[in-house]
Design a protein around this motif. Structure first.
Motif, PDB file in Angstrom:
ATOM      1  N   LEU A 120      14.669  -6.325  -4.485  1.00 37.64           N
ATOM      2  CA  LEU A 120      13.398  -6.524  -4.999  1.00 37.64           C
ATOM      3  C   LEU A 120      12.940  -5.095  -4.911  1.00 37.64           C
ATOM      4  CD1 LEU A 120      11.573  -8.033  -7.184  1.00 37.64           C
ATOM      5  CD2 LEU A 120      10.397  -8.832  -5.127  1.00 37.64           C
ATOM      6  N   HIS A 175      -2.027   6.764   4.579  1.00 36.83           N
ATOM      7  CA  HIS A 175      -0.831   6.886   3.937  1.00 36.83           C
ATOM      8  C   HIS A 175      -0.525   6.189   2.718  1.00 36.83           C
ATOM      9  CE1 HIS A 175       0.841   7.940   8.238  1.00 36.83           C
ATOM     10  NE2 HIS A 175       0.416   8.883   7.699  1.00 36.83           N
ATOM     11  N   ASP A 176      -1.553   5.856   2.072  1.00 33.89           N
ATOM     12  CA  ASP A 176      -1.437   4.982   0.634  1.00 33.89           C
ATOM     13  C   ASP A 176      -0.453   5.679  -0.304  1.00 33.89           C
ATOM     14  OD1 ASP A 176      -3.355   3.532   1.749  1.00 33.89           O
ATOM     15  OD2 ASP A 176      -5.034   3.888   0.338  1.00 33.89           O
ATOM     16  N   GLY A 177       0.422   4.744  -0.836  1.00 28.05           N
ATOM     17  CA  GLY A 177       1.261   5.214  -1.932  1.00 28.05           C
ATOM     18  C   GLY A 177       2.479   6.315  -1.598  1.00 28.05           C
ATOM     19  N   ILE A 178       2.466   6.733  -0.244  1.00 27.48           N
ATOM     20  CA  ILE A 178       3.556   7.849  -0.096  1.00 27.48           C
ATOM     21  C   ILE A 178       4.884   7.134  -0.278  1.00 27.48           C
ATOM     22  CG2 ILE A 178       4.486   8.790   1.926  1.00 27.48           C
ATOM     23  CD1 ILE A 178       1.896   9.254   2.906  1.00 27.48           C
ATOM     24  N   ARG A 179       5.385   5.855   0.237  1.00 26.12           N
ATOM     25  CA  ARG A 179       6.555   5.345  -0.022  1.00 26.12           C
ATOM     26  C   ARG A 179       7.123   4.978  -1.452  1.00 26.12           C
ATOM     27  NH1 ARG A 179       9.842   6.803   2.083  1.00 26.12           N
ATOM     28  NH2 ARG A 179      11.068   5.916   3.678  1.00 26.12           N
ATOM     29  N   TYR A 180       6.151   5.306  -2.346  1.00 30.44           N
ATOM     30  CA  TYR A 180       6.389   4.988  -3.690  1.00 30.44           C
ATOM     31  C   TYR A 180       6.028   6.269  -4.702  1.00 30.44           C
ATOM     32  CZ  TYR A 180       2.178   1.890  -3.698  1.00 30.44           C
ATOM     33  OH  TYR A 180       1.043   1.304  -3.554  1.00 30.44           O
ATOM     34  N   MET A 235       0.718  -1.332   0.038  1.00 32.22           N
ATOM     35  CA  MET A 235      -0.009   0.202   0.020  1.00 32.22           C
ATOM     36  C   MET A 235       0.938   1.138  -0.058  1.00 32.22           C
ATOM     37  SD  MET A 235      -2.908  -1.266   2.741  1.00 32.22           S
ATOM     38  CE  MET A 235      -3.996   0.190   2.662  1.00 32.22           C
ATOM     39  N   GLY A 236       2.042   1.076   0.056  1.00 33.48           N
ATOM     40  CA  GLY A 236       3.108   2.249   0.182  1.00 33.48           C
ATOM     41  C   GLY A 236       3.147   3.271   1.437  1.00 33.48           C
ATOM     42  N   HIS A 237       2.664   2.366   2.127  1.00 34.56           N
ATOM     43  CA  HIS A 237       2.913   3.182   3.719  1.00 34.56           C
ATOM     44  C   HIS A 237       4.156   2.999   4.375  1.00 34.56           C
ATOM     45  CE1 HIS A 237      -1.569   2.353   4.714  1.00 34.56           C
ATOM     46  NE2 HIS A 237      -1.531   2.882   3.618  1.00 34.56           N
ATOM     47  N   PHE A 244       9.939  -3.840  -4.130  1.00 35.88           N
ATOM     48  CA  PHE A 244       8.522  -3.827  -3.801  1.00 35.88           C
ATOM     49  C   PHE A 244       8.130  -2.205  -4.083  1.00 35.88           C
ATOM     50  CE2 PHE A 244      10.131  -7.191  -1.306  1.00 35.88           C
ATOM     51  CZ  PHE A 244       9.348  -8.269  -1.688  1.00 35.88           C
ATOM     52  N   GLY A 245       8.208  -1.883  -5.343  1.00 37.20           N
ATOM     53  CA  GLY A 245       7.609  -0.488  -5.582  1.00 37.20           C
ATOM     54  C   GLY A 245       6.129  -0.373  -5.721  1.00 37.20           C
ATOM     55  N   LYS A 246       5.519   0.322  -6.662  1.00 41.58           N
ATOM     56  CA  LYS A 246       4.299   0.661  -6.661  1.00 41.58           C
ATOM     57  C   LYS A 246       3.816  -0.392  -7.584  1.00 41.58           C
ATOM     58  CE  LYS A 246       1.657   4.272  -9.560  1.00 41.58           C
ATOM     59  NZ  LYS A 246       0.831   4.867  -8.779  1.00 41.58           N
ATOM     60  N   PRO A 247       2.427  -0.982  -7.102  1.00 42.03           N
ATOM     61  CA  PRO A 247       1.832  -2.076  -7.891  1.00 42.03           C
ATOM     62  C   PRO A 247       1.214  -1.544  -9.201  1.00 42.03           C
ATOM     63  CG  PRO A 247       1.034  -1.965  -5.595  1.00 42.03           C
ATOM     64  CD  PRO A 247       1.971  -0.767  -5.748  1.00 42.03           C
ATOM     65  N   GLU A 248       1.128  -2.374 -10.019  1.00 41.71           N
ATOM     66  CA  GLU A 248       0.518  -1.658 -11.257  1.00 41.71           C
ATOM     67  C   GLU A 248      -0.694  -2.536 -11.828  1.00 41.71           C
ATOM     68  OE1 GLU A 248       4.129  -1.630 -13.676  1.00 41.71           O
ATOM     69  OE2 GLU A 248       4.458   0.153 -12.795  1.00 41.71           O
TER      70      GLU A 248
END
Ligand SMILES: Cc1cc2nc3c(=O)[nH]c(=O)nc-3n(C[C@H](O)[C@H](O)[C@H](O)COP(=O)(O)OP(=O)(O)OC[C@H]3O[C@@H](n4cnc5c(N)ncnc54)[C@H](O)[C@@H]3O)c2cc1C
Ligand code: SF4
Lengths: 424, 456
Positions: free
Chosen positions: B15, B91-96, A49-51, B17-21
Motif C-alpha cells: 500500500l 518534517h511534514d510531507g518530507i517522505r512523500y 504526516m510524511g515524516h 501510504f503516500g500523500k493524503p489528498e
C-alpha cells in the motif's frame, strides 16, 4: 514446545524476543491480523504526516525475524478452543499451541453515539484505520474530533498538517484535564489556539448527522450546536480488545483477567499488555495499563513465566511522555492522581510554554510534571523510589536536567523561585 | 464500524501510504514570501544574463544583482516561509515529496549537482575558466570579489569557493529557521558558517593576496591529504613565504594534537559538525536529504570497508611519499606524482565531490563523511574508544517511533539503542544533534561525560 502469541504489538513482540533468548529451541509463532511485521503504533501519525515511511516505523528490519527463528503469520484469530489447546484462524485453519499468550491490545471506545456507523466516521488505532483515513480524507475539508486525549490530538495534528480544518469537541473544561493539572492543561489549550485549531470545551457529542447517503455531514452537540463536517474522528479512549474470549472459559472483566504472573484462569494461557486486567486482591480496583512501556515490561514478565521462571509483575514508578504539537510533556510518579494531602511547587516560564511541577506530600517528593523541558528518567525514578525530601531534590535538581546542551538553565529559574517561596 | 477491523483487508507493504489528498485548498504563500521568491527569480535571471555575457559581467554591480540577489532572495524566502510557524522541527510531507524522497525531482537535482562538479573538476573551460587569467561566463561573474580578495582574476576554484560559501549562507538561514527552537543547532549553524566564510574562504584567499601560500585553516590532514605531504611541507617550510612555517606548525598541531585532545573531550563533532567545510555543506545544503541515508546492515558493512580502506590508502600514500622524499630513488621517477594524482582524482574529486555532494538528493547528505572521509575515520576511532562523548538515552521513555533513525544523516539506527535504553557510542556519529531534536519523547541527549570509561 509450541508457543503461540496473538498480537504483534510491543507486548507480543517483546515476549517473543525474550522467549527466544530464554528458550533457543522452542517454536515461537506470532499471529497478528493487522500487519505481518511489528511496527511502532505511536508512529502511525508520522506516516500520514510524511515524516516517516511505513517501513521506517518498524523497529527491526524485516530480515531480523527469520534470523531469530520467530514465525510471523498475518491472520486474524477467530476462535479459541482451550480444551483442545488450539486456535482457529480466519484464513489458515486451526493451529495447536502448548502455551498461548494473548496480547491483542485495545480498540477505540464507541459509546453508541447515533450515527457512529456512518461513512466518514472512524476511530484511530491501527493500520486499518490509517488506510481508512486515507480514503476518508479524500472528501474532507473540515473535521470534528471527539475526545480530548492524546490520540485525538494526534489525529487532529495529522489532519491539520495536510490542511484540513480541525475542531475538537472536548467534554472537559480544559484539554486532557483528567490527567494534566490546570496550568499545564491551559498551556496545551494555548498551543492549540496558536497552532490554528478550534476546540470547543465542556461539550459532548450528541449525534452524527447522515447526509442522506450514509455519509456524515455534521455533528450535533449537547449544547444544541450543529457543526458541519465531512469527517468525524472518535477518539474517546480505548478499551481492551477481548471480544474473542467472551465465549471461552478465559475469564474477562474490562480486560483479560490475569494474576501477578500474568496467568489467566486457564492453564497455559497468559495475557499481557493493553488487553490485560491485573487482579489486585485487597485493592479497590483492578489495574489496566495501556501504554507502550508497560506493554514492553509485561511482555518481558510473561515471557519469563512462560519460559518457566518465577517473575511477578510489579508496576514501578509511573512515567509517560507525549508531544502536543510542539509542546513536549513528561511526567514521573504521581501527579494529579487525586491523592490527598499533596502540594505542588510550580514554576512556569514567562513565555507560558514551559513549566516544571514538583508534587510533594509531607515534605517528600511524589511526582514531577514537565512541559517543554526534559528530565532524566533514571534520576527522577530513583528520587521517587526513595521518597526523597523536597529540599534534597531541589538541591540536586540539576542532576535531573536532560535538555540539550546550551539550553537555558530552567532548573536554576525554578530554584530561584522556590527559594523565594519557601525560605521565608 | 468495529467490524471493519476484521473485514478491512489490505497489503500494508504494498500500500505504501503516500500523500493524503484532502479536499482542501492549501494556504497561498504570503505576499512577503512571494516577493522573496520573485527576488530569487530575478537574481537567477540576472545571473544567467551575465553568464551569457553583459556589460555588468565581472563588476561588483553584476555580482550583487546576480549571485547576491539570488542568495539574498533565497535566504529571505526561507526566513519568511518558516517564520510564521511556531518554532520546532517540522518534517511534514518530507517522505512523500519527490524532491526529497528520491522522486524525479531528486534525480534531476542530483544530475545538476554532479554535472556542476564534473564541469568544475574536468571541464572548467565550459564555466569560463581560463588558464591565461581572462575568465568568461560564470567564472567572470565572480571576478570583482576575486580581485578584491585574491588580487588576481577569478578562476574555477575561486568560483567554487563563492558557490560553496553563498549556498551555505542561504541554506544556513534555512537551517537556522528549521532548528531555531534549539540552541545547540543555532550555535552550530553559526559555527559552520563562520568557519566556511572566514577560515575556508576569505582567509585562504587573502593569504594568497598577501603573498602567502593558500591554505584552508579549518582543513586537516588527512581530509586535506596534501597538508602533511612532503611537497607541501617542504614548500611551506623552506619557501619564501613568511607564514609558511607557521602554517605547517598549525597543520601539524591540529592533525596530531588538536584532533585527539578535542575529540577526547567533545567527540568528533567538534570537527565534523562545527568546523569542517564538508560537514558544513552537508548540514546546510544537504539537510533536506538527511533522511535518505541508508540504515541497513548492508550499508553498515560497506561503510566499514570503504571508510577504513580510504584511511589505509591515505596513510599508505602519505608514508610512501615521505619515504620517497627522504630516502629518494627507491621508487621510479614520477611514482610519487602519479600517486598524488590518482589519489586526488579518485578520492578528492570523484568520491568527496561528485559522489559526496552530487548525490545528496539520492544517498543523503553525508555520503562522503560516512563512507569516505579518512579524517572522519580517525576521529571516529578516537570517539569510539577514547572520548567522553556519547548520546545518552532517557530510561524507558522511548516509543520506538523511529524519528531518530530516520533523520540520522550518518545512517545510524539510533532507535536500536534507544529502545533498549543503551547509550550510543558509535564511531560514525558526527554529533549533529538532530536525533535529539527530532525525538518526540525527549529520549536522547548528546553529552560529554566525566570520563571515557563509563559510556556504554
Ligand atoms: C495512535 C496511538 C498513539 C499512541 N501513542 C502512545 C505513546 O506515545 N506512548 C505510549 O506509551 N503509548 C502510546 N499509545 C498506546 C500504545 O501504543 C499501546 O499501549 C501499545 O501499542 C499496546 O501494545 P500491545 O502490544 O499490548 O497491543 P497492540 O499494539 O494493540 O497490538 C495488538 C495486536 O494484536 C492484534 N490482534 C488483536 N486481536 C487479534 C486477533 N483476534 N487475531 C489476530 N490479531 C489480533 C492487533 O491487530 C494488534 O496488531 C498509542 C496508541 C495509539 C493508538
Ligand atoms: S525518536 Fe525518540 S522515541 Fe522515537 S525511536 Fe528515537 S529515541 Fe525512541
Amino acid at each position: 514446545m509450541d508457543i503461540v502469541i496473538i498480537g504483534n504489538g510491543i507486548t507480543g513482540i517483546t515476549a517473543a524476543l525474550r522467549l527466544r533468548q530464554k528458550q533457543p529451541d522452542w517454536n515461537i509463532a506470532v499471529i497478528s491480523g493487522e500487519s505481518t511485521f511489528h511496527y511502532s503504533r505511536p508512529a502511525l501519525m508520522y506516516i500520514f504526516m510524511g515524516h516517516e515511511t511505513y517501513q521506517e516505523t518498524k523497529p527491526y528490519p524485516d530480515s531480523f525475524w527469520a534470523e531469530q527463528r520467530i514465525e510471523l503469520l498475518r491472520d486474524w484469530v477467530t476462535g479459541i478452543d482451550t480444551e483442545a489447546a488450539s486456535i482457529e484462524l480466519k484464513n489458515s485453519g486451526t493451529r495447536r499451541y502448548d502455551k498461548l499468550l494473548i496480547a491483542t491490545g485495545s480498540k477505540p471506545n464507541m459509546f453508541g453515539w447515533p450515527g457512529q456507523e456512518l461513512a466518514g466516521v472512524q476511530g484511530f488505532y491501527g493500520l486499518q484505520d490509517l488506510a481508512l483515513l486515507y480514503e476518508n480524507v479524500k472528501t474532507t475539508r473540515d473535521a470534528v474530533i471527539v475526545g480530548g486525549g492524546l490520540i485525538g490530538l494526534e489525529l487532529g495534528e495529522m489532519l491539520h498538517s495536510v490542511g484540513v480544518h480541525v475542531t475538537f469537541l472536548i467534554r472537559e473544561a480544559n484539554y486532557w484535564s483528567n490527567v494534566l493539572p490546570l496550568e499545564e492543561s491551559k498551556m496545551v489549550v494555548r498551543a492549540l489556539e496558536r497552532g490554528g485549531f478550534k476546540a470547543i470545551y465542556s461539550t459532548s457529542l450528541q449525534e452524527i448527522v447522515d447526509d442522506g447517503n450514509g455519509r456524515c455531514c455534521a455533528v450535533l452537540t449537547d449544547k444544541g450546536e450543529r457543526i458541519e463536517t465531512q469527517f468525524v474522528g472518535l477518539t474517546a479512549g480505548v478499551s481492551p480488545r477481548i471480544e474473542l474470549f467472551e465465549e471461552t472459559p478465559i475469564e474477562t472483566g474490562r480486560g483479560v483477567l490475569v494474576d501477578s504472573s500474568l496467568r489467566t484462569n486457564v492453564h497455559n494461557v497468559f495475557a499481557a499488555g493493553d488487553c490485560a486486567e491485573h487482579k489486585r486482591p485487597g485493592q479497590p480496583r483492578n489495574l489496566l495499563e495501556q501504554v507502550w512501556y508497560t506493554g514492553k515490561y509485561q511482555g518481558e514478565v510473561a515471557a519469563d513465566v512462560m519460559a518457566g521462571e518465577e517473575h511477578s509483575y510489579q508496576p514501578g514508578i509511573w512515567h509517560n511522555s507525549a508531544k502536543f504539537l510542539e509542546l513536549e510533556y513528561q511526567t514521573y510518579g504521581r501527579v494529579n492522581m487525586g491523592d490527598s494531602g499533596t502540594s505542588d511547587l510550580y514554576w512556569e516560564h514567562p513565555d507560558g510554554e514551559r513549566s516544571i511541577r514538583i508534587v510533594h506530600k509531607g515534605g517528600r517528593v511524589v511526582g514531577f510534571n514537565l512541559m517543554g523541558i526534559r528530565f532524566r528518567h533514571k534520576v527522577c525514578e530513583a528520587w521517587l523510589k526513595d521518597e526523597r525530601k523536597l529540599e534534597d531534590v531541589l538541591n540536586d535538581l540539576h542532576a535531573a536536567a536532560f535538555d540539550p546542551e546550551f539550553f537555558p538553565d530552567y532548573v536554576a529559574a525554578l530554584k530561584a523561585q522556590s527559594i523565594r517561596a519557601y525560605v521565608k | 464500524m468495529s467490524s471493519q477491523l476484521f473485514e478491512y483487508e489490505f497489503d500494508e507493504e504494498a500500500l505504501g501510504f503516500g500523500k493524503p489528498e484532502p479536499q482542501v485548498t492549501l494556504a497561498k504563500p504570503t505576499g512577503l514570501t512571494r516577493l522573496f521568491q520573485g527576488i530569487t527569480l530575478l537574481g537567477s535571471i540576472l545571473l544567467l544574463a551575465q553568464i551569457a555575457g553583459s556589460a555588468f559581467t565581472g563588476t561588483w554591480i553584476g555580482f550583487l544583482i546576480g549571485p547576491g540577489l539570488l542568495t539574498l532572495g533565497s535566504a529571505l524566502y526561507f526566513w519568511s516561509s518558516m517564520k510564521d510557524r511556531p518554532p520546532g522541527i517540522n518534517h511534514d510531507g518530507i517522505r512523500y515529496n519527490g524532491w526529497l524522497a528520491r522522486g524525479g525531482g531528486g534525480y534531476l537535482l542530483a544530475l545538476l549537482l554532479t554535472g556542476l562538479y564534473v564541469l568544475i573538476y574536468w571541464f572548467p573551460q565550459y564555466l569560463g575558466h581560463s588558464a591565461e587569467g581572462n575568465p568568461t561566463g560564470l567564472v567572470r561573474v565572480v571576478q570583482a570579489p576575486a580581485l578584491l580578495l585574491t588580487g588576481g582574476p577569478a578562476g574555477r576554484w575561486f568560483l567554487y569557493g563563492v558557490l560553496y560559501s553563498f549556498v551555505m549562507l542561504a541554506m544556513g538561514v534555512r537551517m537556522w529557521m528549521k532548528y531555531r527552537h534549539n540552541r545547540y543547532e543555532k550555535l552550530r549553524t553559526l559555527s559552520v558558517l563562520f568557519f566556511q566564510f572566514v577560515f575556508a574562504w576569505t582567509l585562504p584567499n587573502l593569504l594568497v593576496k598577501w603573498g602567502q601560500p593558500y591554505m584552508e585553516l579549518n582543513g586537516v590532514w588527512p581530509l586535506k591529504q596534501d597538508y602533511l605531504w612532503p611537497t607541501k611541507v617542504s614548500e611551506l617550510w623552506n619557501g619564501d613565504a613568511s607564514l609558511g612555517p607557521v602554517m605547517i606548525v598549525w597543520a601539524g598541531l591540529i592533525a596530531l594534537v588538536g584532533t585527539p585532545v578535542l575529540t577526547y573531550f567533545y567527540g568528533k563533532r567538534w570537527y565534523c559538525s562545527w568546523v569542517c567545510g564538508c560537514g558544513g555543506l552537508a548540514e546546510t545544503l544537504g539537510d533536506p536529504w538527511r533522511q535518505l541515508s541508508d540504515k541497513s546492515e548492508r550499508a553498515l558493512k560497506i561503510e566499514h570497508i570503504t571508510i577504513y580502506s580510504v584511511l589505509g590508502i591515505v596513510l599508505l600514500v602519505t608514508g610512501v611519499l615521505w619515504v620517497d622524499h627522504l630516502a629518494g630513488g627507491i621508487f621510479p621517477e614520477n611514482f610519487g606524482g602519479a600517486l598524488k594524482h590518482y589519489y586526488g582524482f579518485a578520492i578528492g574529486s570523484v568520491f568527496s565531490g561528485v559522489v559526496g555532494v552530487g548525490f545528496y538528493p539520492i544517498l543523503g547528505s553525508r555520503v562522503w563523511c560516512r563512507f569516505g572521509c579518512p579524517q572522519a575515520a580517525i576521529l571516529g576511532i578516537l570517539q569510539r574508544f577514547f572520548s567522553r562523548f556519547r548520546i545518552t538515552t532517557n530510561g524507558g521513555q522511548c516509543i520506538s517511533c523511529g524519528n531518530c533513525s530516520t533523520y540520522c544523516e550518518m545512517g545510524i539506527d539510533v532507535r536500536a539503542y534507544a529502545q533498549k535504553g543503551e547509550n550510543i557510542v558509535r564511531a560514525s556519529c558526527v554529533g549533529c544533534g538532530v536525533c535529539a531534536a527530532a525525538c518526540p519523547r525527549g529520549v536522547l541527549k548528546l553529552e560529554n561525560g566525566s570520563t571515557h570509561l563509563e559510556r556504554l
